[in-house]
Design a protein around this motif. Structure first.
Motif, PDB file in Angstrom:
ATOM      1  N   VAL A  26       0.620  -1.223  -0.046  1.00  0.00           N
ATOM      2  CA  VAL A  26      -0.022   0.023   0.060  1.00  0.00           C
ATOM      3  C   VAL A  26       0.722   1.235  -0.032  1.00  0.00           C
ATOM      4  CG1 VAL A  26      -1.733  -1.205   1.303  1.00  0.00           C
ATOM      5  CG2 VAL A  26      -0.252   0.118   2.382  1.00  0.00           C
ATOM      6  N   THR A  27       0.466   2.391  -0.460  1.00  0.00           N
ATOM      7  CA  THR A  27       0.891   3.703  -0.516  1.00  0.00           C
ATOM      8  C   THR A  27       0.047   4.863  -0.507  1.00  0.00           C
ATOM      9  OG1 THR A  27       3.038   4.789  -1.473  1.00  0.00           O
ATOM     10  CG2 THR A  27       1.066   3.872  -3.142  1.00  0.00           C
ATOM     11  N   GLY A  28       0.642   5.807  -0.265  1.00  0.00           N
ATOM     12  CA  GLY A  28      -0.061   7.419  -0.377  1.00  0.00           C
ATOM     13  C   GLY A  28       0.273   8.233  -1.397  1.00  0.00           C
ATOM     14  N   SER A  29      -0.595   9.207  -1.717  1.00  0.00           N
ATOM     15  CA  SER A  29      -0.202  10.020  -2.852  1.00  0.00           C
ATOM     16  C   SER A  29       0.472  11.154  -2.316  1.00  0.00           C
ATOM     17  CB  SER A  29      -1.555  10.548  -3.344  1.00  0.00           C
ATOM     18  OG  SER A  29      -2.251  11.324  -2.136  1.00  0.00           O
ATOM     19  N   GLN A  30       0.699  11.665  -1.090  1.00  0.00           N
ATOM     20  CA  GLN A  30       1.404  12.839  -0.433  1.00  0.00           C
ATOM     21  C   GLN A  30       2.815  12.638  -0.264  1.00  0.00           C
ATOM     22  OE1 GLN A  30      -0.365  10.724   1.273  1.00  0.00           O
ATOM     23  NE2 GLN A  30      -0.101  11.196   3.353  1.00  0.00           N
ATOM     24  N   LYS A  31       3.352  11.588  -0.433  1.00  0.00           N
ATOM     25  CA  LYS A  31       4.718  11.382  -0.084  1.00  0.00           C
ATOM     26  C   LYS A  31       5.859  11.636  -1.156  1.00  0.00           C
ATOM     27  CE  LYS A  31       3.378  10.417   4.246  1.00  0.00           C
ATOM     28  NZ  LYS A  31       3.563  11.049   5.644  1.00  0.00           N
ATOM     29  N   CYS A  32       6.515  10.392  -1.542  1.00  0.00           N
ATOM     30  CA  CYS A  32       7.470  10.521  -2.550  1.00  0.00           C
ATOM     31  C   CYS A  32       6.922  10.618  -3.877  1.00  0.00           C
ATOM     32  CB  CYS A  32       8.212   9.281  -2.384  1.00  0.00           C
ATOM     33  SG  CYS A  32       9.198   8.918  -0.976  1.00  0.00           S
TER      34      CYS A  32
END
Length: 382
Positions: A185-191
């Motif tokens: 899983v990942t999120g949009s607002q980081k790397c």
């Protein structure tokens, strides 16, 4: 706000072209035109995840994807091993508990990385463990976990391997298929440097075999629905997505592809090395063991005699640079410098110059220029 420099571990600064993409007219999310955008985003996500498995984009924060990952593989009472070395490892355990899981916690000291052999020992002793969760990049401590090494161990047992790469994907080495990760899983607002509010998940065939036998505890985050709708012609999401954020996600991913994933990761590693060298050149102490330091955020012990309020407040109010504070029991004891997403050489030089002046002004014996010189040297060598 235009003059504020975000040097925190997310959200990160967003490129003008990504912000501009959000200004396009909102379209019908059930249209063929939007289906093309959704398909493009999901395919690029799989490329960044480095997996042959399909990926699915969820309107929600990275925590939504974490809950989707755990909630869809557990029936009430199922055992799950949660590796906890910081705030977000704890979150995985809390999500497991909220979903009725019987969680086993492997506590790792904050600032340390898990020993893969400890994971092996637990799995060897308890064959009822259904899944193992691990946070790759623990932003609360500045530690990067050995996800590849743990993956080699978990694959030999009848347990799924679930990894949170919310703050590492696109900034550190994450190869889902090669690392034997079942759910990532990942999120949009980081790397990835998109605005907050989007998450993504990818699921292996082995994980689908488990998911299809589980009574999902979630309505909105039932990943079987995302799979079913993605396979529609045209592709759709099961519920109304954030159309404008999807535009931004596509443009941010386009930027990742243009830069090249390998080059982007190397850029993050260089920024991390420069930051650590600069911090040490100023006489400050890193919080995490350096051999397991994150490539996307550096946690620094607060200098003795200087308060978090004075230090970060001066950086923000006088110099327009926002640093992150500590979390939970580390509040007031550490500060954190984010160097992820679109952070570049100039951002680091400006940050270190301001940090030098801030510490000097607060009475610390700092040699002005040392931090900046360390950044310069790292980039000259790199």
């Amino acid at each position: 706000m235009e003059e504020t420099l975000l040097m925190i571990p997310g959200p990160t600064k967003v490129a003008p072209r990504v912000l501009k993409a959000m200004s396009d007219a909102v379209m019908n999310h059930r249209s063929a035109q939007f289906a093309d955008i959704l398909t493009e985003v999901n395919e690029m996500m799989s490329e960044v995840f480095q997996t042959e498995n399909p990926s699915y984009t969820i309107t929600g924060s990275g925590t939504a994807a974490m809950e989707a990952a755990v909630g869809n593989v557990l029936n009430k009472g199922d055992k799950i091993l949660n590796i906890v070395g910081g705030k977000f490892g704890e979150r995985f355990a809390q999500i497991a508990e909220a979903n009725g899981g019987n969680f086993v916690k492997l506590d790792v000291g904050w600032g340390k990385a898990v020993n893969p052999e400890d994971v092996k020992n637990i799995l060897e002793e308890d064959d009822e463990i259904k899944a193992v969760t691990l946070v790759h990049n623990e932003t609360s401590t500045g530690v990067a976990s050995p996800i590849e090494e743990v993956g080699k161990i978990v694959k030999d047992y009848n347990a799924l391997y679930v990894v949170d790469t919310v703050s590492s994907l696109g900034g550190d080495d994450v190869a889902v298929d090669d690392y034997n990760i079942d759910i990532c899983v990942t999120g949009s607002q980081k790397c990835l440097a998109a605005p907050p509010g989007m998450a993504a998940i990818t699921v292996s065939d082995d994980a689908w075999d488990v998911i299809n036998k589980v009574d999902s505890n979630s309505y909105y985050l039932d990943v079987r629905k995302y799979k079913k709708y993605a396979e529609h012609t045209p592709s759709e999401t099961p519920y109304t997505p954030s159309v404008s954020l999807m535009y931004a996600m596509r443009e941010a991913l386009n930027m990742v592809m243009e830069e090249g994933l390998e080059a982007r990761i190397e850029r993050h590693k260089l920024a991390a090395s420069a930051t650590r060298n600069a911090v040490k050149a100023l006489g400050l102490e890193l919080f995490a063991d350096e051999e397991v330091s994150s490539t996307t955020v550096t946690a620094v012990k607060m200098p003795e005699g200087i308060t978090d309020k004075d230090m970060r407040g001066t950086m923000r109010d006088k110099y327009g640079i926002v640093l992150a504070g500590g979390q939970d029991h580390l509040k007031g004891n550490v500060f954190r410098i984010g160097h992820m997403g679109n952070v570049n050489y100039r951002d680091l030089v400006v940050t270190m110059a301001a940090l030098e002046m801030t510490l000097k002004g607060l009475g610390m014996d700092v040699c002005l220029g040392n931090g900046v010189a360390a950044v310069e040297e790292a980039y000259l060598i790199g």
